[in-house]
Design an enzyme around this catalytic site. Sequence first.
Site, short mmCIF file in Angstrom:
data_model
loop_
_atom_site.label_atom_id
_atom_site.label_comp_id
_atom_site.label_asym_id
_atom_site.label_seq_id
_atom_site.Cartn_x
_atom_site.Cartn_y
_atom_site.Cartn_z
N ASP A 1 0.84 -1.21 0.00
CA ASP A 1 0.00 0.00 0.00
C ASP A 1 0.87 1.26 0.00
O ASP A 1 0.58 2.24 -0.68
CB ASP A 1 -0.90 0.03 1.24
CG ASP A 1 -2.12 -0.87 1.06
OD1 ASP A 1 -2.34 -1.35 -0.07
OD2 ASP A 1 -2.86 -1.08 2.04
N LYS B 1 21.19 26.26 9.45
CA LYS B 1 20.22 25.71 8.48
C LYS B 1 19.43 26.86 7.82
O LYS B 1 19.18 26.83 6.62
CB LYS B 1 19.29 24.71 9.17
CG LYS B 1 20.01 23.37 9.47
CD LYS B 1 19.08 22.32 9.99
CE LYS B 1 19.76 21.03 10.46
NZ LYS B 1 20.40 20.20 9.48
N MET C 1 25.77 12.11 6.54
CA MET C 1 24.46 11.95 5.91
C MET C 1 24.47 12.43 4.46
O MET C 1 23.98 11.76 3.57
CB MET C 1 23.39 12.72 6.71
CG MET C 1 23.18 12.21 8.11
SD MET C 1 22.81 10.45 8.20
CE MET C 1 21.16 10.39 7.55
N HIS D 1 13.77 12.97 6.30
CA HIS D 1 14.62 12.43 7.36
C HIS D 1 15.16 11.06 6.96
O HIS D 1 14.43 10.07 6.96
CB HIS D 1 13.79 12.35 8.66
CG HIS D 1 14.55 11.84 9.84
ND1 HIS D 1 13.95 11.25 10.92
CD2 HIS D 1 15.87 11.84 10.11
CE1 HIS D 1 14.87 10.91 11.80
NE2 HIS D 1 16.04 11.25 11.34
N GLU E 1 23.46 20.13 12.80
CA GLU E 1 22.13 20.28 13.40
C GLU E 1 22.09 21.60 14.19
O GLU E 1 22.17 21.62 15.42
CB GLU E 1 21.86 19.07 14.31
CG GLU E 1 20.46 18.98 14.87
CD GLU E 1 19.42 18.52 13.87
OE1 GLU E 1 19.66 18.59 12.67
OE2 GLU E 1 18.34 18.11 14.32
N ASP F 1 29.92 21.47 0.07
CA ASP F 1 30.34 21.65 1.45
C ASP F 1 31.09 22.98 1.54
O ASP F 1 31.12 23.74 0.56
CB ASP F 1 31.20 20.46 1.92
CG ASP F 1 31.08 20.24 3.43
OD1 ASP F 1 31.46 21.15 4.19
OD2 ASP F 1 30.58 19.17 3.84
N VAL G 1 23.47 19.88 6.67
CA VAL G 1 24.57 20.54 7.38
C VAL G 1 24.39 20.25 8.87
O VAL G 1 23.46 19.55 9.27
CB VAL G 1 24.62 22.07 7.10
CG1 VAL G 1 24.81 22.33 5.61
CG2 VAL G 1 23.35 22.77 7.59
N SER H 1 17.26 15.92 12.17
CA SER H 1 16.71 14.77 12.89
C SER H 1 15.85 15.20 14.07
O SER H 1 15.13 14.39 14.63
CB SER H 1 17.83 13.84 13.35
OG SER H 1 18.87 14.55 13.93
P1 NAI Z 1 28.27 15.80 9.78
O1 NAI Z 1 28.87 16.60 10.85
O2 NAI Z 1 28.85 14.48 9.43
O3 NAI Z 1 28.22 16.66 8.43
C1 NAI Z 1 27.80 17.98 8.34
C2 NAI Z 1 28.52 18.59 7.15
O4 NAI Z 1 27.95 19.85 6.86
C3 NAI Z 1 30.00 18.81 7.37
O5 NAI Z 1 30.75 18.18 6.35
C4 NAI Z 1 30.15 20.32 7.29
O6 NAI Z 1 31.39 20.74 6.78
C5 NAI Z 1 28.99 20.67 6.39
N1 NAI Z 1 28.62 22.07 6.44
C6 NAI Z 1 28.62 22.92 7.48
N2 NAI Z 1 28.24 24.16 7.08
C7 NAI Z 1 27.97 24.09 5.76
C8 NAI Z 1 27.55 25.03 4.78
N3 NAI Z 1 27.32 26.29 5.09
N4 NAI Z 1 27.37 24.58 3.51
C9 NAI Z 1 27.62 23.29 3.19
N5 NAI Z 1 28.04 22.38 4.08
C10 NAI Z 1 28.21 22.76 5.34
O7 NAI Z 1 26.72 15.64 10.18
P2 NAI Z 1 25.70 14.50 9.79
O8 NAI Z 1 25.74 13.44 10.80
O9 NAI Z 1 25.86 14.17 8.37
O10 NAI Z 1 24.31 15.25 10.01
C11 NAI Z 1 23.83 16.22 9.11
C12 NAI Z 1 22.37 16.49 9.37
O11 NAI Z 1 21.64 15.27 9.27
C13 NAI Z 1 22.05 17.02 10.76
O12 NAI Z 1 20.99 17.91 10.66
C14 NAI Z 1 21.64 15.79 11.53
O13 NAI Z 1 20.81 16.07 12.61
C15 NAI Z 1 20.90 15.04 10.46
N6 NAI Z 1 20.79 13.60 10.66
C16 NAI Z 1 21.83 12.88 11.16
C17 NAI Z 1 21.70 11.51 11.36
C18 NAI Z 1 22.86 10.74 11.87
O14 NAI Z 1 22.66 9.55 12.20
N7 NAI Z 1 24.05 11.30 11.96
C19 NAI Z 1 20.45 10.81 11.04
C20 NAI Z 1 19.44 11.66 10.45
C21 NAI Z 1 19.60 12.99 10.30
#
Ligand code: NAI
Length: 717
Positions: free
Chosen positions: A300, A410, A327, A453, A405, A346, A403, A432
């Site tokens: 479904d 954001k 992510m 998400h 959290e 990035d 980016v 998240s």
């Molecule tokens: P991470 O710390 O691995 O990656 C974040 C990346 O964003 C870094 O490479 C950083 O350089 C980049 N960044 C920072 N400022 C930026 C900008 N102005 N423009 C472009 N890139 C920029 O974090 P992660 O774990 O990948 O998490 C990212 C998002 O996903 C967060 O919002 C987190 O809450 C969410 N999320 C994370 C999960 C997890 O298990 N880690 C699961 C689901 C969602």
Amino acid sequence: MTAIRFEKNSNNIVTLTMDMPGQSANTMNADFRSAFSAAIERIVNEKDSIKGVILSSAKKTFFAGGDLRELVAVTPDRAEEFFTMLETTISNPMRTLETLGIPVVAAINGAALGGGWELALCCHGRVAVNDDRIQLGLPEVTLGLLPGGGGTTRLPRYLGIERALPLLLEGKKVSPRKAQQLGLIHQLVASQEDLQAAAEAWITANPMPKQPWDVKGYKIPGGSPSSPKVAQMLAIAPAMLKAKTKGCYPAPEAILSAVVEGTQVDFDTALRIERRYFTELACGRVSKNMIGTFWFQLNDIKAGKSRPADFPTNKVSKVGVLGAGMMGSGIAYACATRGIDVVLKDVSQEAAAKGKQYSEQLLGKKQSRGRISADEAKLTLDRITPTFEQAALQACDLIIEAVFEDSRLKAKVTQETEPLLCEQGYFASNTSTIPITQLAEASANAEKFVGLHFFSPVDKMPLVEIIRGRQTSDETLAKAFDFVLQINKTPIVVNDSRGFFTSRVFGTYVNEGIAMLAEGVPAAAIENAAVLAGMPVGPLAVSDEVSLTLMQHIRNQSKKDVESQGQTWQAHPAEAIIDRMVDEYARPGKAKGAGFYDYPNKGRKHLWTGLTEHFTQSAKTESVDLEEIKERLLFIQTIETIRCLEEDVLLSVRDANIGSIFGLGFAPWSGGAVQYANQYGLRQFTERAQQLSERHGKRFAPPSLLVEKAEQNESFE
Ligand code: NAI
């Protein structure tokens, strides 16, 4: 019109064409069964003038399998009737067909699964189109069943016990090419047009075939269960199986029993044993849970029942991903492997390139395992453009931000990049925890802003939770839904709320486990009970993975938000333990090599011995009731899920069940967090929740939606 057409040609070869009216695929429903019995009866009557029989299909696939609607409706009080039906309309006609002394060939034009593959296995010869997309196999186990149409009896007699067991226990599907290597396909043909001639030729070449087991002196390949080599393997097989199933899944155990018992007796007795086990599974709760969720509800979802209708299907061709961290790089990979161009942005070229490397590694692995060609790997990788420049995002159909959290960051990236979207484009956040409605405030087009998400690791996790902000339009929601399907993931749709659905329920699971520590329950009992209840990982181990610091951070943020709205924060007993682990003992989790577990450089992780000293001993240790621990861990998640339904965070039971299993690993045997309550019986579940609430806290109090349904003797549909 009948489900099977009977046609005899001038060579006296009968072709039975399976073509179930009104269905896109053939299934073993009542119509099929009566047509099959009638066809066999006619063959018996006209036996002397028939040179051979070809079983073929007029559908795209050969045969889809059992009729799940019928199977799901079988109840224990109808067990005998069901058993007899299997015997008279499936087992016996198949057996008659294979012992008539006339060659019978299956002409396999497409997938033959479950009952369909069992039908083919009762034929003497099998010719198939050589196409790797065609799947052949017995996946019944994945729905809590066993192959009850002779599968557990014939397959071990063709392949031997040792080679048949993995196929039966894992429900593995194979291509015709692989099946030929196993000796299960006798001839491959290039196209569907060649099937009939090949089948006729097989009949001419094999005028008097017998099944191997009907030939005098037949022995099971590789030995029977009493032969020393097989006996040795079988001595440990149940323990190995239990280590995997934790006793939650009756189907694999029944399969093992049917095979071992069945290979020690004559063929017809083996079929009877198989039917008995099959009847037991079909009448049992676990198969109903699994069929309901993994078949009906998942179908479904895939068919778009949770998607706003009235919008044409939307396909994206260029996606921007902001943040090439854990992510973002996973999301880029998921898109590129589905043929979508990705701009991975990035803050520096280096960081973006590192994100692309992640895809390179994953593709390299796939290539080395022969799953994709070098050209395919290159083509996929070339779709990802790593960059630090905003302009590269020009004309994206969708931009997903991943980016850090941080609401302010954001908001900034949203405002910077949103204008670069193409006119019909939309913007998504992979946050998240932060409410989508709040993040959408930074957007100039809140109706085109949505939450997507993903779960970590993105390449493995099948779920995407789509979060609808207060202003997200139906059109944007429909587009987001289409995108998730486009990248071959499973979408669930939820309304905005702190922690949405999955993070909220996940929080209750880990907190419950940690709270038990505070009560003096030994950590090992908590972790083992969780796994025995069917959860993939214990609450303490998974807390270490997430990191206690992050959990502390999220809780502090939530507390601040709740208090800023003038409400009182209800502290959870887990909070004090988390704080002490982080602040007093500096054990924030796996990344730092120390959490609830120790992570030695060499060897396996083990529970930190300090847990007993600091928590268990200091608490009032009650005797450990394993059943109660198991139930607490499942109940708390189910209760929170029902609250999400009550608060309209969740909009359907299917999304709740599938989301809980695919996103949180909620015990799959139960059919998901809501089905767990259904199959427990809502009245009994409510009473038990009440009891748990009195003993362990108000968090177990049954939500009114649950109480109402229980009082009306309803279940969640
Ligand atoms: P991470 O710390 O691995 O990656 C974040 C990346 O964003 C870094 O490479 C950083 O350089 C980049 N960044 C920072 N400022 C930026 C900008 N102005 N423009 C472009 N890139 C920029 O974090 P992660 O774990 O990948 O998490 C990212 C998002 O996903 C967060 O919002 C987190 O809450 C969410 N999320 C994370 C999960 C997890 O298990 N880690 C699961 C689901 C969602």
